[in-house]
Design a protein around this motif. Sequence first.
Motif, PDB file in Angstrom:
ATOM      1  N   SER A  59       0.811  -1.224   0.000  1.00  0.00           N
ATOM      2  CA  SER A  59       0.000   0.000   0.000  1.00  0.00           C
ATOM      3  C   SER A  59       0.840   1.267   0.000  1.00  0.00           C
ATOM      4  O   SER A  59       0.344   2.339  -0.323  1.00  0.00           O
ATOM      5  CB  SER A  59      -0.939   0.008   1.204  1.00  0.00           C
ATOM      6  N   ASN A  60       2.114   1.157   0.336  1.00  0.00           N
ATOM      7  CA  ASN A  60       2.984   2.335   0.344  1.00  0.00           C
ATOM      8  C   ASN A  60       3.600   2.615  -1.030  1.00  0.00           C
ATOM      9  O   ASN A  60       4.167   3.676  -1.247  1.00  0.00           O
ATOM     10  CB  ASN A  60       4.110   2.153   1.367  1.00  0.00           C
ATOM     11  N   GLU A  61       3.496   1.652  -1.945  1.00  0.00           N
ATOM     12  CA  GLU A  61       4.041   1.844  -3.295  1.00  0.00           C
ATOM     13  C   GLU A  61       3.035   2.564  -4.180  1.00  0.00           C
ATOM     14  O   GLU A  61       1.829   2.472  -3.976  1.00  0.00           O
ATOM     15  CB  GLU A  61       4.332   0.483  -3.954  1.00  0.00           C
ATOM     16  N   ALA A  62       3.541   3.248  -5.167  1.00  0.00           N
ATOM     17  CA  ALA A  62       2.660   3.856  -6.163  1.00  0.00           C
ATOM     18  C   ALA A  62       2.098   2.763  -7.052  1.00  0.00           C
ATOM     19  O   ALA A  62       2.781   1.794  -7.380  1.00  0.00           O
ATOM     20  CB  ALA A  62       3.449   4.862  -6.999  1.00  0.00           C
ATOM     21  N   ILE A  63       0.839   2.914  -7.445  1.00  0.00           N
ATOM     22  CA  ILE A  63       0.197   1.903  -8.292  1.00  0.00           C
ATOM     23  C   ILE A  63       0.523   2.160  -9.758  1.00  0.00           C
ATOM     24  O   ILE A  63       0.313   1.300 -10.597  1.00  0.00           O
ATOM     25  CB  ILE A  63      -1.320   1.885  -8.034  1.00  0.00           C
ATOM     26  N   GLY A  64       1.062   3.296 -10.076  1.00  0.00           N
ATOM     27  CA  GLY A  64       1.400   3.616 -11.459  1.00  0.00           C
ATOM     28  C   GLY A  64       2.283   2.570 -12.094  1.00  0.00           C
ATOM     29  O   GLY A  64       3.185   2.040 -11.470  1.00  0.00           O
ATOM     30  N   GLY A  65       1.993   2.229 -13.338  1.00  0.00           N
ATOM     31  CA  GLY A  65       2.783   1.249 -14.066  1.00  0.00           C
ATOM     32  C   GLY A  65       2.429  -0.187 -13.739  1.00  0.00           C
ATOM     33  O   GLY A  65       3.078  -1.109 -14.207  1.00  0.00           O
ATOM     34  N   LYS A  66       1.388  -0.409 -12.946  1.00  0.00           N
ATOM     35  CA  LYS A  66       1.002  -1.764 -12.553  1.00  0.00           C
ATOM     36  C   LYS A  66      -0.079  -2.341 -13.472  1.00  0.00           C
ATOM     37  O   LYS A  66      -0.583  -3.415 -13.223  1.00  0.00           O
ATOM     38  CB  LYS A  66       0.487  -1.788 -11.112  1.00  0.00           C
ATOM     39  N   ARG A  67      -0.463  -1.600 -14.489  1.00  0.00           N
ATOM     40  CA  ARG A  67      -1.488  -2.038 -15.454  1.00  0.00           C
ATOM     41  C   ARG A  67      -2.802  -2.378 -14.766  1.00  0.00           C
ATOM     42  O   ARG A  67      -3.423  -3.396 -15.039  1.00  0.00           O
ATOM     43  CB  ARG A  67      -0.985  -3.217 -16.276  1.00  0.00           C
ATOM     44  N   LEU A  68      -3.221  -1.523 -13.869  1.00  0.00           N
ATOM     45  CA  LEU A  68      -4.437  -1.740 -13.101  1.00  0.00           C
ATOM     46  C   LEU A  68      -5.671  -1.756 -14.010  1.00  0.00           C
ATOM     47  O   LEU A  68      -6.573  -2.576 -13.826  1.00  0.00           O
ATOM     48  CB  LEU A  68      -4.577  -0.667 -12.019  1.00  0.00           C
ATOM     49  N   VAL A  69      -5.713  -0.888 -14.997  1.00  0.00           N
ATOM     50  CA  VAL A  69      -6.861  -0.837 -15.904  1.00  0.00           C
ATOM     51  C   VAL A  69      -6.992  -2.144 -16.683  1.00  0.00           C
ATOM     52  O   VAL A  69      -8.087  -2.692 -16.824  1.00  0.00           O
ATOM     53  CB  VAL A  69      -6.760   0.369 -16.861  1.00  0.00           C
ATOM     54  N   ALA A  70      -5.881  -2.692 -17.147  1.00  0.00           N
ATOM     55  CA  ALA A  70      -5.913  -3.962 -17.874  1.00  0.00           C
ATOM     56  C   ALA A  70      -6.362  -5.092 -16.952  1.00  0.00           C
ATOM     57  O   ALA A  70      -7.109  -5.983 -17.370  1.00  0.00           O
ATOM     58  CB  ALA A  70      -4.536  -4.271 -18.454  1.00  0.00           C
ATOM     59  N   SER A  71      -5.940  -5.056 -15.703  1.00  0.00           N
ATOM     60  CA  SER A  71      -6.352  -6.079 -14.742  1.00  0.00           C
ATOM     61  C   SER A  71      -7.853  -6.022 -14.503  1.00  0.00           C
ATOM     62  O   SER A  71      -8.529  -7.059 -14.487  1.00  0.00           O
ATOM     63  CB  SER A  71      -5.630  -5.876 -13.410  1.00  0.00           C
ATOM     64  N   ILE A  72      -8.374  -4.827 -14.322  1.00  0.00           N
ATOM     65  CA  ILE A  72      -9.814  -4.653 -14.106  1.00  0.00           C
ATOM     66  C   ILE A  72     -10.592  -5.080 -15.345  1.00  0.00           C
ATOM     67  O   ILE A  72     -11.644  -5.715 -15.247  1.00  0.00           O
ATOM     68  CB  ILE A  72     -10.132  -3.205 -13.707  1.00  0.00           C
ATOM     69  N   HIS A  73     -10.072  -4.760 -16.518  1.00  0.00           N
ATOM     70  CA  HIS A  73     -10.737  -5.149 -17.767  1.00  0.00           C
ATOM     71  C   HIS A  73     -10.829  -6.669 -17.878  1.00  0.00           C
ATOM     72  O   HIS A  73     -11.884  -7.205 -18.229  1.00  0.00           O
ATOM     73  CB  HIS A  73      -9.980  -4.579 -18.968  1.00  0.00           C
ATOM     74  N   GLN A  74      -9.752  -7.380 -17.567  1.00  0.00           N
ATOM     75  CA  GLN A  74      -9.765  -8.840 -17.643  1.00  0.00           C
ATOM     76  C   GLN A  74     -10.704  -9.439 -16.600  1.00  0.00           C
ATOM     77  O   GLN A  74     -11.440 -10.377 -16.891  1.00  0.00           O
ATOM     78  CB  GLN A  74      -8.349  -9.398 -17.465  1.00  0.00           C
ATOM     79  N   LEU A  75     -10.690  -8.896 -15.390  1.00  0.00           N
ATOM     80  CA  LEU A  75     -11.595  -9.352 -14.345  1.00  0.00           C
ATOM     81  C   LEU A  75     -13.046  -9.129 -14.764  1.00  0.00           C
ATOM     82  O   LEU A  75     -13.897 -10.015 -14.627  1.00  0.00           O
ATOM     83  CB  LEU A  75     -11.299  -8.626 -13.034  1.00  0.00           C
ATOM     84  N   ASN A  76     -13.339  -7.959 -15.297  1.00  0.00           N
ATOM     85  CA  ASN A  76     -14.681  -7.644 -15.764  1.00  0.00           C
ATOM     86  C   ASN A  76     -15.108  -8.606 -16.870  1.00  0.00           C
ATOM     87  O   ASN A  76     -16.246  -9.077 -16.894  1.00  0.00           O
ATOM     88  CB  ASN A  76     -14.737  -6.200 -16.254  1.00  0.00           C
ATOM     89  N   HIS A  77     -14.191  -8.928 -17.778  1.00  0.00           N
ATOM     90  CA  HIS A  77     -14.488  -9.866 -18.866  1.00  0.00           C
ATOM     91  C   HIS A  77     -14.881 -11.232 -18.306  1.00  0.00           C
ATOM     92  O   HIS A  77     -15.879 -11.830 -18.730  1.00  0.00           O
ATOM     93  CB  HIS A  77     -13.268  -9.989 -19.788  1.00  0.00           C
ATOM     94  N   ASP A  78     -14.118 -11.724 -17.342  1.00  0.00           N
ATOM     95  CA  ASP A  78     -14.412 -13.028 -16.747  1.00  0.00           C
ATOM     96  C   ASP A  78     -15.737 -13.016 -15.993  1.00  0.00           C
ATOM     97  O   ASP A  78     -16.528 -13.957 -16.102  1.00  0.00           O
ATOM     98  CB  ASP A  78     -13.286 -13.469 -15.814  1.00  0.00           C
ATOM     99  N   LEU A  79     -16.012 -11.951 -15.242  1.00  0.00           N
ATOM    100  CA  LEU A  79     -17.268 -11.866 -14.501  1.00  0.00           C
ATOM    101  C   LEU A  79     -18.469 -11.788 -15.433  1.00  0.00           C
ATOM    102  O   LEU A  79     -19.503 -12.406 -15.179  1.00  0.00           O
ATOM    103  CB  LEU A  79     -17.253 -10.670 -13.543  1.00  0.00           C
ATOM    104  N   CYS A  80     -18.330 -11.053 -16.539  1.00  0.00           N
ATOM    105  CA  CYS A  80     -19.413 -10.980 -17.526  1.00  0.00           C
ATOM    106  C   CYS A  80     -19.662 -12.343 -18.162  1.00  0.00           C
ATOM    107  O   CYS A  80     -20.810 -12.741 -18.363  1.00  0.00           O
ATOM    108  CB  CYS A  80     -19.098  -9.944 -18.605  1.00  0.00           C
ATOM    109  N   GLU A  81     -18.586 -13.057 -18.456  1.00  0.00           N
ATOM    110  CA  GLU A  81     -18.716 -14.404 -19.024  1.00  0.00           C
ATOM    111  C   GLU A  81     -19.390 -15.347 -18.029  1.00  0.00           C
ATOM    112  O   GLU A  81     -20.249 -16.144 -18.399  1.00  0.00           O
ATOM    113  CB  GLU A  81     -17.341 -14.931 -19.421  1.00  0.00           C
ATOM    114  N   MET A  82     -19.029 -15.261 -16.757  1.00  0.00           N
ATOM    115  CA  MET A  82     -19.669 -16.080 -15.728  1.00  0.00           C
ATOM    116  C   MET A  82     -21.161 -15.763 -15.635  1.00  0.00           C
ATOM    117  O   MET A  82     -21.992 -16.665 -15.485  1.00  0.00           O
ATOM    118  CB  MET A  82     -19.006 -15.855 -14.367  1.00  0.00           C
ATOM    119  N   ALA A  83     -21.497 -14.486 -15.711  1.00  0.00           N
ATOM    120  CA  ALA A  83     -22.901 -14.071 -15.642  1.00  0.00           C
ATOM    121  C   ALA A  83     -23.680 -14.588 -16.845  1.00  0.00           C
ATOM    122  O   ALA A  83     -24.808 -15.064 -16.705  1.00  0.00           O
ATOM    123  CB  ALA A  83     -22.995 -12.552 -15.546  1.00  0.00           C
ATOM    124  N   GLU A  84     -23.089 -14.491 -18.037  1.00  0.00           N
ATOM    125  CA  GLU A  84     -23.757 -14.983 -19.246  1.00  0.00           C
ATOM    126  C   GLU A  84     -24.025 -16.483 -19.172  1.00  0.00           C
ATOM    127  O   GLU A  84     -25.038 -16.964 -19.656  1.00  0.00           O
ATOM    128  CB  GLU A  84     -22.917 -14.685 -20.484  1.00  0.00           C
TER     129      GLU A  84
END
Length: 117
Positions: A59-84
């Motif tokens: 939590s003390n490190e900067a999140i920049g450069g961790k590809r957080l948006v790509a991680s959320i996108h992949q998680l969202n993709h999997d959750l949408c597939e599970m819902a479908e």
Amino acid sequence: MKLKETVSMDVLKEFNFQMAENNSESGFQRYRKHYGVLLVTVCNCQLNKAIQITLNANSNEAIGGKRLVASIHQLNHDLCEMAERGYLDMQEASVKPQINDWDSQIKANNPFSFMMD
């Protein structure tokens, strides 16, 4: 959000979740998958197959450069597939979304409102 009671925990393998813990005596199972700095865990028994998302980073490190948006996108993709596929218990989705009236909120919380009259 959680898996339906009728859905086996083994369906998580379809989404590349790894079994992290399996106790044959109690029937406890825990699956997990890393989405970059996000760790998603699903457990049966007391957690009732709830999907838990944890930030797996210092939590003390900067999140920049961790590809957080790509991680959320992949998680969202999997959750949408599970819902479908009908794997998710979507009881919470029946709650009406709250509509925000931004103008009235800004007026009510404006510290300079005394100047506006």
